[in-house]
Each structure stands twice: as C-alpha cells, then as structure tokens.
Enzyme design. Structure first.
Site, PDB file in Angstrom:
ATOM      1  N   PRO A  69      32.072  42.739  37.825  1.00 57.23           N
ATOM      2  CA  PRO A  69      31.956  43.039  36.387  1.00 57.23           C
ATOM      3  C   PRO A  69      33.308  42.832  35.700  1.00 57.23           C
ATOM      4  O   PRO A  69      34.194  43.683  35.769  1.00 57.23           O
ATOM      5  CB  PRO A  69      31.520  44.508  36.364  1.00 57.23           C
ATOM      6  CG  PRO A  69      32.017  45.073  37.658  1.00 57.23           C
ATOM      7  CD  PRO A  69      32.004  43.958  38.654  1.00 57.23           C
ATOM      8  N   ASP A  91      38.518  43.668  37.265  1.00 53.03           N
ATOM      9  CA  ASP A  91      37.302  44.078  37.969  1.00 53.03           C
ATOM     10  C   ASP A  91      37.051  45.530  37.606  1.00 53.03           C
ATOM     11  O   ASP A  91      37.793  46.424  38.019  1.00 53.03           O
ATOM     12  CB  ASP A  91      37.513  43.910  39.476  1.00 53.03           C
ATOM     13  CG  ASP A  91      36.281  44.292  40.298  1.00 53.03           C
ATOM     14  OD1 ASP A  91      35.351  44.906  39.746  1.00 53.03           O
ATOM     15  OD2 ASP A  91      36.268  43.975  41.510  1.00 53.03           O
ATOM     16  N   HIS A  92      35.988  45.769  36.823  1.00 49.36           N
ATOM     17  CA  HIS A  92      35.754  47.120  36.308  1.00 49.36           C
ATOM     18  C   HIS A  92      35.369  48.106  37.396  1.00 49.36           C
ATOM     19  O   HIS A  92      35.393  49.327  37.188  1.00 49.36           O
ATOM     20  CB  HIS A  92      34.661  47.097  35.226  1.00 49.36           C
ATOM     21  CG  HIS A  92      34.906  48.061  34.099  1.00 49.36           C
ATOM     22  ND1 HIS A  92      35.509  49.288  34.285  1.00 49.36           N
ATOM     23  CD2 HIS A  92      34.643  47.974  32.771  1.00 49.36           C
ATOM     24  CE1 HIS A  92      35.585  49.921  33.129  1.00 49.36           C
ATOM     25  NE2 HIS A  92      35.081  49.146  32.200  1.00 49.36           N
ATOM     26  N   ARG A  93      35.018  47.622  38.576  1.00 46.84           N
ATOM     27  CA  ARG A  93      34.728  48.530  39.686  1.00 46.84           C
ATOM     28  C   ARG A  93      36.005  49.191  40.203  1.00 46.84           C
ATOM     29  O   ARG A  93      35.946  50.267  40.819  1.00 46.84           O
ATOM     30  CB  ARG A  93      34.061  47.763  40.842  1.00 46.84           C
ATOM     31  CG  ARG A  93      32.744  47.099  40.473  1.00 46.84           C
ATOM     32  CD  ARG A  93      32.261  46.196  41.593  1.00 46.84           C
ATOM     33  NE  ARG A  93      33.243  45.141  41.908  1.00 46.84           N
ATOM     34  CZ  ARG A  93      33.080  44.241  42.883  1.00 46.84           C
ATOM     35  NH1 ARG A  93      31.993  44.289  43.642  1.00 46.84           N
ATOM     36  NH2 ARG A  93      34.002  43.321  43.101  1.00 46.84           N
TER      37      ARG A  93
END
Length: 433
Positions: free
Chosen positions: A232, A405-407
């Site tokens: 994401p 990377d939004h994780r």
C-alpha cells in the site's frame, strides 16, 4: 552413480537463468573451485564453480539455453573410477534446450505476431507427431510424479510453463485418458504478468512491431506489478533549497586533488543515509508478522540500463564520506551497465533513491523496491520564486517525493524522515556532525 551438477540459485529471487557459456567439455577433469560455466540472470552474469571433484561425463544443457530452472541438472559428473556406462542410468534433464537468439540479432524487432498454440489433442497420431517434433515431453519432476500417480498421459497435455514445459497445475485437473484443461493463452512472455486486455486485439496485424521481452524486462514487469498489488503506497513531497549545497559542492570540486567530482546525488545519498540513522523507524522492511529494523543505511541507487534498470547498493552509507560515496556510486554504476554486479551488490538494501533530475524531470513518484519500505524520487534542481519575509526571491529548489509502505511507515513518521533529510540537504555542514 554420476553426480548431477544443478543450475545454481545465484540470488534469493532467482527462478531461472541462461547458461551462456561452458568453460569445460565432456571428459575434462574438474576440481572444487574450478570455474565450469557462466550463468546469466536478469541482471548479472556470474561464474559457476565446481563443488565436487571428478570428470565431466555429459553436458545436459547447451550453451545459450534460456529459462533453465534453478536446481535443474545441467551436467553429470563422474566420480573416481566411474565409467561412462554409468551415464546411461542417469535421468535426462527436464527442460528443453532453447538457444537464445544470436547476439547480433538480439535487438531485431519481430514484425509478425506469434502463431496461436496448437489445440490440445490426444489421438495416437497427434502424440506421435508431437513426439517426433520435440523428441521428448518436457515436464517438471513434480508434474511427472502426479501424472504417474493419476495415470495421466503427459503427451495429451499442453504445458503452460516456460517453453511449453508441463508443470503441476497442468496435470492436477487432468483425468486418466483425458487431456488436462488448457490454460488460457497469455499475451505476455513467460514469467511476466499477462495484461487483463490483450492490446493486439485493437490493432491490425502488420501495423506494429512486436518486441519480445528479455529476462530483465520480464522480471521488472513481474516484481513491480507485485509491488503495486501487495504494497500500500502513499506519497509525501517536500521542496529542498540547494543554494548552499551547490556552493559547497563547487568549492570542494575546485579544491579536490584526487580528481573526484562530487555530484548533487552524492550529497542526496549521504543526507538520506544520515536521515535514516536519525529516524531509524523508517529504515525497516515489512516481514508479515514483524518489522525488520536495519542496523545500517544500505542505500540502493537506481541505474538506467539499455533495456531496464537496476539498483546497486551502497552498504552502510552512513559510515562513508562524500568522496567515498561518489567513487563507489560511479564504480557500481559502471559495473551495473556491464552486468558484472554480484547478487549481494543489488539484492536487499534498506532504502532506495531514484534521481531523474539530469533528464529535466521536476517531479515524479517511484515504485517501492521490495523488500524495502521506502524510496525517494528526486527531481531537477531549478531556480524558482520563493517568498521570504513577505518578499519574493529566487532560490534553487529541488522537489523530492517519498513513496512509503503504509504497512511499515505512517504519514507522521515519513514526514519526520523528510524533515531530517531536508535539513541535511539545505545545510550540508550538518552532515559532518
């Protein structure tokens, strides 16, 4: 029993490669450590050394063979006292030789659309014709075992693997005496993701040139599609003033006695490495159930190649000065263009930089390079009007966009990194503290 020499995995992501050259011939004696072959992956050409001692009994894969799977036997090694008769009992390789095009024809564009695969047939005549044409049926060991257990005739199956090789999925749904379901035709080359819509359907045959994908472009297509589907992405953009950096760079280059010419990108690499040390929670990789926080800033620098790109890595960049970074970046880029990098020089890393400023690009976004969690896209430094204390002035500005990377990285965390990066770029002496 002859010892098989297997296609080596030269990197964690390697699935297949091209056997470009043999350094031995049948009958040659080899010792542990002897160079026996050259293997080309999508990004590098490497030498393969012998692990065992013995005599080359048989070369199973010809020079120039593409798409040889990892762990596929490529030669047979006879031990001390073993006679050539032992070769008859050895298993034949499971991949069809597929010589690559001659180098002089590698860049020639195909002007005709490939013919559609022949329909699946299971008549004795068809099987005989297929056998005569191909010499043998090429299938993976697992597919052969499943077919044997189920009583499925492999000659009745059209393989969906590289070069028509029969794989597990082709035989799982097959019934004894019946052909397996034929896979849907793919517009993309083996190993590359197929587009949802085949663009050939919109254009007349002969109105375009069809250029087959090479192994590098197939890998780029597969990995970047995977990155955009699984990671994401979100983006943060900041403008950095370059005037002080450019002044210091000019002075350092003028006083350099070793002939080193620092580039703006060398300062960017150094600033990114120090910012990662200042905001270590950005220097991570997402590992499913955990985050891997790296001890060093291993910075990948995107290098454009003739038919793709590669990101050689400057290891522990936070420990290196501008001159060392500059020399290492130039040396890595040169060897990258010659495809002489070793896997550990472009695999992994903790952060990447893509700079298109030399092409006049002001702003762009970059795709994260797994297993990393962030990359910055660096644009051109140019003079722009800025407002200071209510007055309009001219300053040299550079736009930098960070893909996160939004994780692993939240917005505020990414913003803290860019704040630190911007401070180092705008006041380079702080890189010495």
């Amino acid at each position: 029993m002859p010892t098989p020499i297997l296609m080596p995995a030269l990197s964690p992501t390697m699935e297949e490669g091209t056997l470009t050259k043999w350094h031995v011939k049948e009958g040659d004696e080899v010792h542990s450590g002897d160079v026996i072959a050259e293997i080309e992956t999508d990004k590098a050409t490497m030498e393969v050394e012998a692990v065992d001692e013995g005599r080359i009994g048989k070369l199973l894969v010809a020079e120039g063979t593409e798409n040889v799977p990892v762990n596929q036997p490529i030669a047979l090694l006879l031990g001390e006292g073993e006679a050539a008769d032992a070769l008859k009992e050895a298993a034949a390789p499971q991949v069809a030789p597929s010589p690559s095009r001659p180098k002089e024809a590698a860049g020639v564009e195909s002007k005709s659309r490939p013919a559609s695969p022949a329909p699946v047939t299971s008549t004795p005549e068809a099987r005989a014709a297929r056998s005569a044409e191909a010499g043998r049926i090429f299938a993976s060991p697992l597919a052969r075992r499943i077919a044997k257990e189920k009583g499925v005739d492999l000659a009745a199956i059209t393989g969906s693997g590289p070069r028509g090789r029969i794989v597990k999925a082709d035989v799982e749904g097959a019934k004894p005496g019946m052909p397996a379901p034929r896979p849907a035709p793919l517009a993309a080359a083996p190993g590359a993701p197929a587009p949802a819509i085949d663009p050939r359907a919109f254009y007349e045959t002969g109105s375009y040139d069809e250029i087959p994908l090479d192994s590098m472009r197939r890998t780029i297509a597969r990995r970047l599609t995977q990155a955009m589907q699984e990671i994401p992405h979100f983006y943060l953009t900041v403008d950095c003033q370059l005037d002080e950096l450019l002044r210091i760079r000019k002075d350092l280059n003028a006083k350099s006695e070793g002939g080193i010419k620092l580039s703006v990108n060398d300062f960017v690499i150094r600033a990114a490495a120090l910012a990662l040390m200042k905001v270590p929670d950005v220097n991570v990789s997402f590992a499913g159930s955990a985050l891997l926080r790296h001890h060093h800033a291993d910075i990948g620098i995107a290098v454009a190649l003739e038919h793709g790109l590669i990101t050689p890595i400057i290891r522990a960049a936070e420990t290196k000065g501008l001159a060392e970074i500059s020399a290492e970046a130039r040396e890595l880029a040169e060897r990258a263009r010659e495809k002489k990098l070793k896997p550990n020089e472009f695999e992994g890393g903790s952060f990447s930089i893509s700079n298109l400023g030399m092409f006049g690009i002001k702003h762009f976004t970059a795709v994260i390079n797994p297993p990393q969690a962030a990359i910055i896209a660096v644009g051109r430094g140019e003079e722009r009007p800025v407002v200071r204390n209510g007055k309009v002035e001219v300053a040299t500005m550079m736009t930098v966009t960070m893909s996160c990377d939004h994780r692993a990285i939240d917005g505020a965390l990414g913003a803290r990194f860019l704040e630190a990066f911007k401070a180092f770029v705008e006041y380079p002496p702080s890189m010495l503290l």
